[in-house]
Scaffold this motif. Structure first.
Motif, PDB file in Angstrom:
ATOM      1  N   LYS A 524       0.837  -1.209   0.000  1.00 17.99           N
ATOM      2  CA  LYS A 524       0.000   0.000   0.000  1.00 17.99           C
ATOM      3  C   LYS A 524       0.869   1.255   0.000  1.00 17.99           C
ATOM      4  CE  LYS A 524      -3.879   2.125   2.459  1.00 17.99           C
ATOM      5  NZ  LYS A 524      -4.758   2.108   1.291  1.00 17.99           N
ATOM      6  N   SER A 525       1.929   1.259   0.812  1.00 22.23           N
ATOM      7  CA  SER A 525       2.827   2.420   0.879  1.00 22.23           C
ATOM      8  C   SER A 525       3.468   2.670  -0.488  1.00 22.23           C
ATOM      9  CB  SER A 525       3.926   2.189   1.917  1.00 22.23           C
ATOM     10  OG  SER A 525       3.431   1.633   3.097  1.00 22.23           O
ATOM     11  N   CYS A 526       3.953   1.602  -1.106  1.00 25.70           N
ATOM     12  CA  CYS A 526       4.628   1.734  -2.404  1.00 25.70           C
ATOM     13  C   CYS A 526       3.673   2.201  -3.491  1.00 25.70           C
ATOM     14  CB  CYS A 526       5.276   0.403  -2.794  1.00 25.70           C
ATOM     15  SG  CYS A 526       6.667  -0.071  -1.743  1.00 25.70           S
ATOM     16  N   ASN A 527       2.458   1.673  -3.504  1.00 19.58           N
ATOM     17  CA  ASN A 527       1.482   2.104  -4.512  1.00 19.58           C
ATOM     18  C   ASN A 527       1.126   3.576  -4.337  1.00 19.58           C
ATOM     19  OD1 ASN A 527       0.435  -0.057  -6.430  1.00 19.58           O
ATOM     20  ND2 ASN A 527       0.386  -1.174  -4.494  1.00 19.58           N
ATOM     21  N   THR A 528       1.053   4.016  -3.065  1.00 14.56           N
ATOM     22  CA  THR A 528       0.709   5.416  -2.805  1.00 14.56           C
ATOM     23  C   THR A 528       1.780   6.352  -3.336  1.00 14.56           C
ATOM     24  OG1 THR A 528      -0.526   4.795  -0.797  1.00 14.56           O
ATOM     25  CG2 THR A 528       0.168   7.086  -0.998  1.00 14.56           C
ATOM     26  N   ILE A 529       3.052   6.091  -3.006  1.00 15.33           N
ATOM     27  CA  ILE A 529       4.132   6.982  -3.451  1.00 15.33           C
ATOM     28  C   ILE A 529       4.343   6.855  -4.961  1.00 15.33           C
ATOM     29  CG2 ILE A 529       6.046   5.365  -3.080  1.00 15.33           C
ATOM     30  CD1 ILE A 529       6.081   9.062  -2.081  1.00 15.33           C
ATOM     31  N   LEU A 530       4.119   5.657  -5.510  1.00 19.20           N
ATOM     32  CA  LEU A 530       4.237   5.472  -6.962  1.00 19.20           C
ATOM     33  C   LEU A 530       3.193   6.310  -7.692  1.00 19.20           C
ATOM     34  CD1 LEU A 530       5.470   3.988  -9.405  1.00 19.20           C
ATOM     35  CD2 LEU A 530       3.820   2.137  -8.989  1.00 19.20           C
ATOM     36  N   GLU A 531       1.963   6.344  -7.154  1.00 22.12           N
ATOM     37  CA  GLU A 531       0.910   7.170  -7.753  1.00 22.12           C
ATOM     38  C   GLU A 531       1.315   8.637  -7.756  1.00 22.12           C
ATOM     39  OE1 GLU A 531      -3.855   8.182  -7.111  1.00 22.12           O
ATOM     40  OE2 GLU A 531      -2.747   6.999  -5.625  1.00 22.12           O
ATOM     41  N   GLY A 532       1.950   9.094  -6.649  1.00 22.84           N
ATOM     42  CA  GLY A 532       2.387  10.492  -6.583  1.00 22.84           C
ATOM     43  C   GLY A 532       3.434  10.818  -7.625  1.00 22.84           C
ATOM     44  N   TYR A 533       4.425   9.935  -7.783  1.00 19.90           N
ATOM     45  CA  TYR A 533       5.487  10.188  -8.764  1.00 19.90           C
ATOM     46  C   TYR A 533       4.951  10.166 -10.189  1.00 19.90           C
ATOM     47  CZ  TYR A 533       8.994   9.641  -5.064  1.00 19.90           C
ATOM     48  OH  TYR A 533       9.755   9.804  -3.943  1.00 19.90           O
ATOM     49  N   LYS A 553       8.276  -8.219  -4.773  1.00 12.09           N
ATOM     50  CA  LYS A 553       7.113  -8.953  -5.293  1.00 12.09           C
ATOM     51  C   LYS A 553       5.793  -8.372  -4.778  1.00 12.09           C
ATOM     52  CE  LYS A 553       9.695 -13.294  -5.775  1.00 12.09           C
ATOM     53  NZ  LYS A 553      10.946 -12.844  -5.153  1.00 12.09           N
ATOM     54  N   TYR A 554       5.730  -7.038  -4.689  1.00 14.06           N
ATOM     55  CA  TYR A 554       4.493  -6.359  -4.316  1.00 14.06           C
ATOM     56  C   TYR A 554       3.580  -6.255  -5.532  1.00 14.06           C
ATOM     57  CZ  TYR A 554       6.570  -4.785   0.118  1.00 14.06           C
ATOM     58  OH  TYR A 554       7.140  -4.733   1.356  1.00 14.06           O
ATOM     59  N   GLU A 555       2.294  -6.338  -5.303  1.00 14.98           N
ATOM     60  CA  GLU A 555       1.318  -6.223  -6.388  1.00 14.98           C
ATOM     61  C   GLU A 555       1.087  -4.756  -6.715  1.00 14.98           C
ATOM     62  OE1 GLU A 555      -3.280  -7.566  -7.438  1.00 14.98           O
ATOM     63  OE2 GLU A 555      -2.321  -8.200  -5.572  1.00 14.98           O
ATOM     64  N   ILE A 556       1.145  -4.429  -8.001  1.00 15.89           N
ATOM     65  CA  ILE A 556       0.922  -3.049  -8.446  1.00 15.89           C
ATOM     66  C   ILE A 556      -0.544  -2.901  -8.839  1.00 15.89           C
ATOM     67  CG2 ILE A 556       1.572  -1.291 -10.140  1.00 15.89           C
ATOM     68  CD1 ILE A 556       4.294  -2.681 -10.353  1.00 15.89           C
ATOM     69  N   GLU A 557      -1.183  -1.836  -8.360  1.00 17.08           N
ATOM     70  CA  GLU A 557      -2.600  -1.623  -8.644  1.00 17.08           C
ATOM     71  C   GLU A 557      -2.817  -1.458 -10.155  1.00 17.08           C
ATOM     72  OE1 GLU A 557      -3.670   1.723  -6.289  1.00 17.08           O
ATOM     73  OE2 GLU A 557      -3.440   0.652  -4.370  1.00 17.08           O
ATOM     74  N   PRO A 558      -3.902  -2.029 -10.696  1.00 19.72           N
ATOM     75  CA  PRO A 558      -4.147  -2.007 -12.160  1.00 19.72           C
ATOM     76  C   PRO A 558      -4.071  -0.624 -12.804  1.00 19.72           C
ATOM     77  CG  PRO A 558      -5.654  -3.522 -11.086  1.00 19.72           C
ATOM     78  CD  PRO A 558      -4.915  -2.834  -9.984  1.00 19.72           C
ATOM     79  N   PRO A 559      -4.679   0.449 -12.216  1.00 19.92           N
ATOM     80  CA  PRO A 559      -4.575   1.766 -12.876  1.00 19.92           C
ATOM     81  C   PRO A 559      -3.130   2.246 -12.994  1.00 19.92           C
ATOM     82  CG  PRO A 559      -6.307   1.767 -11.209  1.00 19.92           C
ATOM     83  CD  PRO A 559      -5.536   0.497 -11.023  1.00 19.92           C
ATOM     84  N   LEU A 560      -2.329   1.950 -11.970  1.00 17.25           N
ATOM     85  CA  LEU A 560      -0.926   2.359 -12.013  1.00 17.25           C
ATOM     86  C   LEU A 560      -0.160   1.535 -13.030  1.00 17.25           C
ATOM     87  CD1 LEU A 560      -0.179   2.850  -8.194  1.00 17.25           C
ATOM     88  CD2 LEU A 560      -0.826   4.562  -9.891  1.00 17.25           C
TER      89      LEU A 560
END
Length: 780
Positions: A524-533, A553-560
């Motif tokens: 969740k933390s990684c997806n949040t900061i990835l969305e910001g970048y 091996k974290y799952e990346i959210e589909p929109p990202l």
């Protein structure tokens, strides 16, 4: 003894031995029918024994190919146990009759086994009598390795009857462990013929001593020979499982219970039914609710066999139903009707269970009727009842009435409970009544009650939804001052910073999280900061986060993922797709260290799939920190029941991986037959990283600054580990205590060990584990 006496003696062996203490359910075995003298000295000519067992002809037969069914121990999710106490999920059922009737009491009336062996004087050869007498005296004095070597030296003359006599003699003098070793040695000999009576009696003794693993091993031997174990063996194995304070034993007990009825065709005693049911409802509600089917099965067996159904059974079953996510109101109604027909009154426990069920269904009318009954009952209303009533009104949207119930609770009980504060603040936050929520939070803080964290999370989540980022930031700062921080509040704050476009501060918080082991970053933390970048167009930083997520091996959210596809298509960089699960070098080394420290691997019947079972001590500071790292390190391998739900940051002290063939190598090396051994190739795997994880998981620093490492296995395996350590200039002493080996690094040797492992010890643990440190050491 008269040497001319040739008739076989009949020596009655008492059926009852004292079991080991129980922490799951107290199981009392019946008292001895007559006094047993203390263990007699080893005699030159032990007398023969006759154990009473039903004849072989009476034993039902199975097809020789009948498989011994053993499934993986199901690892019940403990997320529910960790929920806030307003759900009452940590409450265990209270029995009205105290300890009640126990399964051990039913063994008095079960048929006793019989096994007959010749008296020593009946043997024709003098040399055979002498050698057997010497073995009877010698074997109990030696450990497993020496015992096997002694027996191997006698292979030329030892036969089935001789080895049977040795095993029986060991049981007669209460050296049951030695008898078990002789039995296992017999099974490996070419002349071995399976002896049902001997196996049955030995399994019974192992079970009575609480050694359920050995009892189960013999039980499976009987099944594999195409036989059906005796009712006594089924009964005592179930009792042994129920008496063991080990995770998974309750599941195994029910597996044996099912086979006792369906395979053996036996009708279990009333005390056994009751003990199994009590074992279920003795667990906290959050754990017990997963055993509803088993509880209903026990109830069905009691009902169909016309056995007495005690009030605790009815009340306990209603209690279990009230904890289900989807409540079966019709079943609860029928159970209440049965109670009335049996002349039993509904006590406070039943009424509280009804209120709990109503709170989940939003049944206001039934809740009001139940509340009136509680008011008319003796004694004050429990605080939990107020919490359930608050939740009932909230379910139907009557927030004002929920607040009125909360205020009534304060007046009648003098103050509201922590659970009530949690619930009312949660309700107000979800309904976005900000002023009331803040007012009650201030009141909660001034009351001095703790912990405050769940309510802070609710407040911050409400501010995030309302886009009140300034209020969220001030609440976050206040929470850090008053509470021990966790990942959930950091993730909410990180999300807020990304939404307002403050990526500089967001990056600082993200890096700060990653630097603290007890917090850390997750998917969740990684997806949040990835969305910001990605939103800001900072592609280089987005690629770094993307690489980090692929590595972990974290799952990346589909929109990202769609945005990444477009961005990488412009730069002609290939998107890394998920690959099959595979352990990294760090994961492999950590796993070896944890296995040396006592980690368990469960295998299925065919040993094709294997599950790693992580278990950490709740009272250990070191384990509370280490479990966060291990949970994150193996997150992609975790079983769905072990994965945290969104917004839940409390890592359980027990969790497990999925069942996978990839762990077969480690299972074969460390648990080849389901029991812990030290691998033959361990000298190739011991590295500083392995030693560091071994120390953090299965180590201990004494008050004098010495370092101890716990190790299970044979003396030969321990010797191999010690030799390997010496090649690394690490000298240690070895001592066996509490059934395990302890490797001690004493004096300046502990400093040599520390210098080797310190670079791989977690920073938050160095003060606890460093030899000579003044802080309290890490105790197992």
């Amino acid at each position: 003894m008269d040497s001319g006496y040739t008739t076989a003696m009949l020596v009655t062996i008492p059926q009852d031995l004292s079991p080991t203490p129980s922490t799951i359910i107290i199981t009392k075995f019946p008292s001895l029918t007559h006094k047993i003298p203390s263990k007699p000295p080893m005699c030159a000519y032990p007398s023969s024994s006759l154990f009473f067992l039903r004849p072989r002809s009476a034993v039902p037969q199975l097809s020789p190919s009948f498989p011994a069914h053993r499934c993986l121990t199901s690892h019940v999710s403990e997320e529910e146990e960790k929920r806030d106490s307003y759900n009452g999920e940590n409450e265990a059922f209270a029995f009205e009759d105290g300890d009640g009737v126990f399964a051990g009491d039913g063994m008095k009336r079960l048929q006793a086994p019989v096994i007959e062996v010749k008296e020593l004087e009946e043997l024709p050869e003098q040399w055979r009598r002498s050698k057997l007498a010497w073995l009877c005296k010698e074997l109990p004095a030696h450990k497993a390795g020496t015992l096997v070597r002694i027996l191997n030296a006698q292979k030329k003359w030892l036969k089935q009857e001789d080895a049977t006599y040795l095993a029986v003699h060991c049981m007669r003098i209460r050296e049951n462990e030695t008898g078990f070793k002789v039995y296992k040695w017999m099974m490996q000999q070419h002349w071995h013929r399976f002896d049902f009576s001997l196996a049955t009696k030995l399994a019974d003794y192992m079970g009575k001593e609480g050694k359920f693993t050995k009892c189960r091993e013999i039980f499976d031997d009987i099944i594999n020979q195409g036989r059906v174990p005796s009712e006594f063996t089924f009964h005592i194995l179930i009792v042994a499982y129920l008496s063991a304070p080990v995770h998974g034993c309750l599941d195994e007990a029910f597996g044996i219970y099912n086979r006792m009825i369906r395979l053996g065709g036996y009708q279990p005693r009333l005390s056994l039914h009751n003990s199994l049911f009590r074992a279920i409802i003795s667990k906290p509600g959050g754990s017990s609710k997963y055993y509803l089917k088993q509880a209903e099965y026990v109830f069905h067996n009691l009902e169909t066999r016309g056995l007495e159904i005690q009030k605790d059974i009815y009340v306990g079953l209603i209690w279990l139903h009230s904890y289900q996510d989807t409540v079966d109101k019709a079943r609860i109604k029928s159970l209440r009707k049965m109670m009335r027909e049996a002349g039993m009154e509904e006590g406070r426990d039943v009424l509280l269970s009804i209120l709990r069920a109503c709170s989940k269904e939003g049944d206001v009318n039934e809740a009001e009727r139940t509340w009136i009954k509680l008011l008319n009952s003796d004694g004050s209303i429990p605080s939990q009842a107020f919490v359930y009533k608050i939740e009932v009104y909230a379910k139907v949207g009557e927030i004002t009435k929920s607040l009125e119930v909360f205020r009534t609770m304060q007046k009648q009980l003098g103050s509201a409970s922590v659970a009530a504060y949690y619930k009312i603040i949660e309700i107000l936050c979800k309904s976005e009544q900000m002023d009331l929520a803040e007012s009650l939070m201030k009141e909660f803080i001034e009351s001095g009650k703790k912990p405050l964290m769940p309510s802070y999370i609710e407040l911050m989540d409400m501010f995030l939804k309302l886009s009140l980022h300034d209020k969220l930031e001030s609440t976050f700062a206040e929470c850090l001052e008053k509470c021990r921080p966790n990942r959930t509040i950091y993730n909410i704050y990180l999300n807020s910073l990304v939404k307002v476009g403050n990526l500089g501060k967001a990056e600082e918080i993200f890096n700060h999280m990653g630097g603290i082991v007890i917090i850390g970053v997750n998917s969740k933390s990684c997806n949040t900061i990835l969305e910001g970048y990605l939103s800001s167009g900072d592609i280089l930083k987005a690629e770094k986060i993307y690489d980090l997520m692929c590595e972990r091996k974290y799952e990346i959210e589909p929109p990202l993922m769609e945005k990444l596809d477009y961005v990488f298509s412009l730069s002609r960089k290939r998107v890394k797709r998920p690959v099959s699960l595979k352990l990294s070098k760090e994961q492999r080394e950590a796993l070896v260290g944890l296995l040396l420290g006592g980690l368990q691997i469960d295998s299925d019947e065919e040993r094709k799939n294997h599950m790693v079972r992580f278990e950490f001590k709740q009272d250990s500071v070191a384990h509370s920190i280490l479990k966060r790292l291990i949970y994150d390190q193996y997150h992609e391998w975790l079983h769905p029941s072990s994965k945290l739900i969104d917004r839940d940051d409390d890592i359980p002290h027990k969790f497990s991986t999925i069942s996978h063939s990839y762990f077969g190598f480690y299972a074969d090396q460390f648990f080849p037959k389901g029991r812990p051994v030290i691998p033959k190739l361990i000298h190739r795997w011991i590295s500083p990283v392995v030693l560091a994880y071994w120390y953090m998981y299965g180590g201990y620093r004494t008050s004098s600054g010495d370092i101890l490492l716990k190790l299970k296995g044979s003396s030969e395996g321990v010797e191999k580990v010690v030799k390997t350590l010496r090649t690394k200039s690490l000298d240690c002493r070895v001592k066996r205590k509490w059934g395990v080996f302890w490797l001690g690094f004493i004096g300046n040797k502990s400093m040599w060990f520390w210098k080797l492992v310190e670079p791989y010890i977690l920073d938050d643990l160095k003060d606890f584990l460093k030899p000579g440190s003044d802080s309290a050491g890490h105790q197992l």
